[in-house]
Motif scaffolding. Sequence first.
Motif, PDB file in Angstrom:
ATOM      1  N   LYS A   1       0.799  -1.230   0.000  1.00 27.34           N
ATOM      2  CA  LYS A   1       0.000   0.000   0.000  1.00 27.34           C
ATOM      3  C   LYS A   1       0.829   1.276   0.000  1.00 27.34           C
ATOM      4  O   LYS A   1       0.269   2.368   0.043  1.00 27.34           O
ATOM      5  CB  LYS A   1      -0.928   0.018   1.237  1.00 27.34           C
ATOM      6  CG  LYS A   1      -1.878  -1.161   1.331  1.00 27.34           C
ATOM      7  CD  LYS A   1      -2.907  -1.153   0.221  1.00 27.34           C
ATOM      8  CE  LYS A   1      -3.923  -2.266   0.413  1.00 27.34           C
ATOM      9  NZ  LYS A   1      -4.920  -2.299  -0.657  1.00 27.34           N
ATOM     10  N   ARG A   2       2.157   1.139  -0.006  1.00 36.97           N
ATOM     11  CA  ARG A   2       3.060   2.293   0.016  1.00 36.97           C
ATOM     12  C   ARG A   2       2.784   3.223   1.200  1.00 36.97           C
ATOM     13  O   ARG A   2       2.825   4.443   1.084  1.00 36.97           O
ATOM     14  CB  ARG A   2       3.003   3.067  -1.311  1.00 36.97           C
ATOM     15  CG  ARG A   2       3.436   2.225  -2.504  1.00 36.97           C
ATOM     16  CD  ARG A   2       3.397   2.998  -3.808  1.00 36.97           C
ATOM     17  NE  ARG A   2       4.421   4.027  -3.839  1.00 36.97           N
ATOM     18  CZ  ARG A   2       5.689   3.829  -4.223  1.00 36.97           C
ATOM     19  NH1 ARG A   2       6.076   2.631  -4.625  1.00 36.97           N
ATOM     20  NH2 ARG A   2       6.542   4.821  -4.234  1.00 36.97           N
ATOM     21  N   LEU A   3       2.503   2.614   2.351  1.00 38.35           N
ATOM     22  CA  LEU A   3       2.334   3.393   3.578  1.00 38.35           C
ATOM     23  C   LEU A   3       3.677   3.987   3.974  1.00 38.35           C
ATOM     24  O   LEU A   3       4.745   3.475   3.621  1.00 38.35           O
ATOM     25  CB  LEU A   3       1.794   2.519   4.709  1.00 38.35           C
ATOM     26  CG  LEU A   3       0.423   1.893   4.504  1.00 38.35           C
ATOM     27  CD1 LEU A   3      -0.008   1.158   5.761  1.00 38.35           C
ATOM     28  CD2 LEU A   3      -0.621   2.924   4.105  1.00 38.35           C
ATOM     29  N   LYS A   4       3.621   5.059   4.768  1.00 31.24           N
ATOM     30  CA  LYS A   4       4.837   5.791   5.116  1.00 31.24           C
ATOM     31  C   LYS A   4       4.873   6.091   6.607  1.00 31.24           C
ATOM     32  O   LYS A   4       3.849   6.420   7.204  1.00 31.24           O
ATOM     33  CB  LYS A   4       4.890   7.101   4.314  1.00 31.24           C
ATOM     34  CG  LYS A   4       6.144   7.923   4.509  1.00 31.24           C
ATOM     35  CD  LYS A   4       6.126   9.145   3.590  1.00 31.24           C
ATOM     36  CE  LYS A   4       7.405   9.963   3.743  1.00 31.24           C
ATOM     37  NZ  LYS A   4       7.424  11.137   2.833  1.00 31.24           N
ATOM     38  N   GLY A   5       6.062   6.005   7.194  1.00 30.45           N
ATOM     39  CA  GLY A   5       6.280   6.443   8.575  1.00 30.45           C
ATOM     40  C   GLY A   5       5.360   5.761   9.560  1.00 30.45           C
ATOM     41  O   GLY A   5       5.132   4.550   9.510  1.00 30.45           O
ATOM     42  N   VAL A   6       4.805   6.573  10.464  1.00 27.46           N
ATOM     43  CA  VAL A   6       3.980   6.022  11.536  1.00 27.46           C
ATOM     44  C   VAL A   6       2.627   5.534  11.050  1.00 27.46           C
ATOM     45  O   VAL A   6       1.854   4.968  11.833  1.00 27.46           O
ATOM     46  CB  VAL A   6       3.790   7.053  12.680  1.00 27.46           C
ATOM     47  CG1 VAL A   6       5.120   7.360  13.343  1.00 27.46           C
ATOM     48  CG2 VAL A   6       3.124   8.329  12.172  1.00 27.46           C
ATOM     49  N   ASN A   7       2.308   5.729   9.777  1.00 33.38           N
ATOM     50  CA  ASN A   7       1.089   5.132   9.222  1.00 33.38           C
ATOM     51  C   ASN A   7       1.225   3.618   9.079  1.00 33.38           C
ATOM     52  O   ASN A   7       0.228   2.920   8.922  1.00 33.38           O
ATOM     53  CB  ASN A   7       0.767   5.752   7.853  1.00 33.38           C
ATOM     54  CG  ASN A   7       0.323   7.195   7.971  1.00 33.38           C
ATOM     55  OD1 ASN A   7      -0.407   7.560   8.884  1.00 33.38           O
ATOM     56  ND2 ASN A   7       0.793   8.032   7.061  1.00 33.38           N
ATOM     57  N   ILE A   8       2.447   3.122   9.120  1.00 36.65           N
ATOM     58  CA  ILE A   8       2.690   1.676   9.105  1.00 36.65           C
ATOM     59  C   ILE A   8       2.495   1.153  10.528  1.00 36.65           C
ATOM     60  O   ILE A   8       3.054   1.724  11.469  1.00 36.65           O
ATOM     61  CB  ILE A   8       4.122   1.367   8.631  1.00 36.65           C
ATOM     62  CG1 ILE A   8       4.415   2.029   7.278  1.00 36.65           C
ATOM     63  CG2 ILE A   8       4.362  -0.137   8.566  1.00 36.65           C
ATOM     64  CD1 ILE A   8       5.884   2.038   6.903  1.00 36.65           C
TER      65      ILE A   8
END
Length: 199
Positions: A133-140
Amino acid sequence: MITIPQFLDFPTDTDTKEIVQGFLKLLELKSHGLFLHSQQVANYAVATAIKMGLPLNEVSCIKTAALLHDIGQLSIPNTILAKYPYFNVRERAAYRRHCQAGASMLENIPAFAHIMKIILHHHENWDGSGYPKRLKGVNIPIGSRIIAVCNYYDRKCNPCTRQWQIAGCKSPQVIRDLAGIQFDPDVVQAFFASISNPA
């Protein structure tokens, strides 16, 4: 290779425990190496999560997710897995689907809702360049960030594993160099603290 005492057991719910054990048995039948890798990643993940001060219920979820993080590989032919990491474009695409395949195996089990999300995102990168999903930083999810480091180490930097011999990563320094790019810097720090001082 370190061994962390297994003081965090499976969930106490009998049905949930049997599901986890069933998936682990399938992993072992698929590949004994994959089964051992999952066990070792779980050991590292527990030690790292504890070092980060996460609540024990979260640590327990992360342990279960780490044990099952590669169950999606049950859907990948052994002929493809045997070529890791030397995939062609088609094989790489098939391999990358294991995150979604693993999550799909658990999506209809309410007790695994949180674990499913951790498994789905364990190949996301801190800078947003990962998949699916190409999540980034603290969104993971934090569990996914922890498993990402532990998985990479055991596959590519642990001299006790076969993958170390073929993956070309001979030094754990590579993980430190990827902090802030591929990996959460706080997780990297906790991981190395945990393997140098696992108590």
